[in-house]
Design an enzyme around this catalytic site. Structure first.
Site, mmCIF file in Angstrom:
data_model
loop_
_atom_site.group_PDB
_atom_site.id
_atom_site.type_symbol
_atom_site.label_atom_id
_atom_site.label_comp_id
_atom_site.label_asym_id
_atom_site.label_seq_id
_atom_site.Cartn_x
_atom_site.Cartn_y
_atom_site.Cartn_z
ATOM 1 N N GLU A 148 -102.169 60.982 -71.448
ATOM 2 C CA GLU A 148 -102.210 60.693 -72.821
ATOM 3 C C GLU A 148 -102.709 62.229 -73.631
ATOM 4 O O GLU A 148 -103.430 62.926 -73.073
ATOM 5 C CB GLU A 148 -103.489 60.051 -73.133
ATOM 6 N N CYS A 206 -103.459 54.248 -72.389
ATOM 7 C CA CYS A 206 -104.888 53.960 -72.002
ATOM 8 C C CYS A 206 -105.166 52.634 -72.472
ATOM 9 O O CYS A 206 -105.051 51.563 -71.859
ATOM 10 C CB CYS A 206 -105.533 55.067 -72.614
ATOM 11 N N LYS A 244 -99.391 54.268 -79.622
ATOM 12 C CA LYS A 244 -100.538 53.568 -79.081
ATOM 13 C C LYS A 244 -100.808 52.585 -80.064
ATOM 14 O O LYS A 244 -101.158 52.655 -81.171
ATOM 15 C CB LYS A 244 -101.762 54.618 -78.665
#
Length: 535
Positions: A49, A152, A116
């Site tokens: 990330e 994540c 994300k």
């Protein structure tokens, strides 16, 4: 239904240590790792990330020049790696909004980008401050395999995984910058195993590595197959690029995973990266003959060349002979630079200077703190003169209740044990000595004392550390109130006193150096209380 396909896929998991803000060198590192992976037969390379800019970039992502540099470098990486697919994490500004993104690069171009969706905004995370959430899933094909991408926190939420389940993907890639905590690895495996089971997909969990201010990224990337079995495990606390076939099980060696070993290695990594990335050439440690400074010296000795470490013993009239003797033993064990500077004459001069002001006032905490502050001044003078960094030795237990001296033993640029409770200090000392006997046993056995007055012991001023640390954990990490903590079996007197000390010492903690987070809630970015409050 899924189409039957030949399932073989060589993927390079590039568990790299990105340097926050160093976009150019991070790009060079990504290109280097991807080139090496391609030469070894990899078809796809995955980076963590925000690997392009490092995590967390914080307010850097609010700068236009920073975002433009990231976009320019992303294009350069794509052009440098035309023959292999690469996933790179990066920030991206689009339509006036900034996203935490990951892009698939191939044929010299950006083939697609995922934003994300679930932005963490708790603990050390502030992603809602910087980023907008994405809305769409991102799925690409490789050799007839359908591959979904998550970033994540997405994997910890039901919503993104539900969408991928409906799309019947073969593989889910989760790129992460997940900070270390004691036992957090177990939580990660549990979440990813659940994701694999629910989506009936193989899941690749790639984590970042490295220290970044208060955070430690421990790596430990792994793969879970669609039967929810762990098939691949990468190293913890070191950079590694592993080329795996996601559909073939590898031999897994989990013997290294134990809490003491992991915590010790985490602290080493956090210390090394803070010192090295901030260009300090040497470090200074105030040695007292106690276990905290001994553990800090042991950690430093395991990280740096002994020629770059200076331990300083600064005895006063209250320093026991055994403190000096055991400190010298530790110096012999480590071989680091050592200085003894007697502070008694300086202490006497301070007292003489203040004698008229303190007339008819008894010796108390003021004089105790004077000694600590003299030591702090000497340590800072040495670090200034020789361009070094002072490593503070206060632990979480002391920091919580204010059993430290502002501008005294709290001085320094990095507080290595700031989030390490005293009970864990002992565990780590025993662990380190199980490797080789570096910390003298007498230091571990003797009762802890600040040695700022005659016959002083920590436990004369505080509850036993086994009790103190548990109360701190329940109040700081679990957010329990006083009544609830008492119900856990602690005396009302102890609980009320400890909670009062914690609340009254917020002003001290606000002025303390940063230190690495290793528990569920650390002082600093992880716990933001007002200094002036009543509750």
């Amino acid at each position: 239904m899924r189409v039957a396909v030949t399932k073989t896929m060589k993927i390079a998991l590039a568990q790299i240590n990105s340097f926050v803000g160093d976009i150019e060198n991070n790009s060079i590192l990504i290109i280097k790792r991807a080139t090496e992976a391609a030469e070894n037969g990899a078809e796809l390379v995955i980076t963590p990330e925000l690997s392009l800019c490092g995590y967390p970039p914080e307010d850097l992502v609010l700068r236009e020049d920073f975002l433009k540099a990231c976009s320019k470098s992303l294009t350069r990486i794509a052009q440098a790696l035309p023959s292999i697919k690469v996933i790179v994490g990066h920030p991206l500004k689009k339509g006036g909004k900034i996203y935490n993104a990951a892009s698939l690069l191939f044929n010299g171009k950006i083939q697609g980008t995922y934003f994300k969706k679930i932005l963490p905004n708790y603990g050390v995370f502030d992603e809602n401050r910087y980023f907008e959430p994405g809305e769409k899933e991102f799925i690409f094909k490789h050799k007839s395999l359908k591959i979904g991408l998550l970033i994540c926190e997405d994997a910890w939420s039901l919503s993104p995984s539900k969408l991928l389940k409906k799309k019947l993907v073969d593989v889910i890639i989760v790129v992460n910058a997940s900070p270390y905590e004691i036992e957090k690895y177990d939580a990660r495996v549990k979440i990813i195993t659940k994701l694999a089971k629910e989506t009936k997909s193989s899941v690749i969990y790639l984590n970042a590595i490295g220290g970044q201010d208060e955070l430690i990224f421990d790596g430990g990337s792994f793969v879970v197959n669609k039967q929810a079995k762990l098939t691949h495990q990468l190293s913890f606390f070191k950079e590694e690029t592993a080329i795996i076939d996601v559909f073939l099980k590898a031999n897994i060696n989990n013997t290294f995973y134990n809490k003491e070993a992991h915590l010790y290695e985490a602290l080493k990594l956090g210390l090394r990266d803070y010192v090295v990335k901030n260009n300090f050439k040497s470090i200074f440690i105030g040695l007292s003959g106690g276990i905290d400074s001994a553990l800090v010296l042991a950690l430093a000795n395991d990280v740096f060349d002994k020629r770059d470490i200076t331990a300083v013993m600064m005895p006063s009239e209250f320093t026991a002979k055994i403190s000096i003797i055991e400190s010298r033993k530790m110096i012999k064990n480590t071989g680091v630079n050592y200085k003894e500077i007697d502070i008694q004459s300086i202490f006497k001069l301070f007292r003489k200077t203040l004698s008229s002001e303190f007339k008819n006032k008894p010796f108390d905490t003021t004089e105790e703190n004077l000694q600590a502050r003299i030591r702090g001044v000497l340590l800072m003078a040495l670090s200034n003169k020789f361009s070094g960094l002072v490593i503070s030795t206060s632990n979480k237990s002391e920091t919580a209740v204010g059993y430290t001296t502002l501008y005294g033993d709290m001085v320094g640029g990095f507080a290595l044990l700031k989030d390490v409770p005293k009970t864990w200090v002992y565990k780590l000392a025993h662990y380190r000595n199980s490797i080789s006997n570096i910390i003298p046993n007498e230091i571990i056995k003797r009762p802890p004392t600040a040695e700022l007055r005659h016959d002083q012991l920590d436990q004369n001023s505080l509850p036993k550390y086994e009790i103190l640390d548990k109360i701190i954990e329940l109040y700081i990490e679990k957010d329990l109130d006083i009544a609830s903590i008492v119900k856990e079996g602690f005396s009302s007197k102890n609980v009320n006193r400890v909670v009062k000390l914690i609340n009254n010492n917020e002003f001290k903690r606000a002025q303390s150096p940063i230190g690495p987070k290793i528990t569920h809630r650390a002082f600093g970015k992880d716990r933001r209380y007002p200094i002036t409050f009543k509750h």
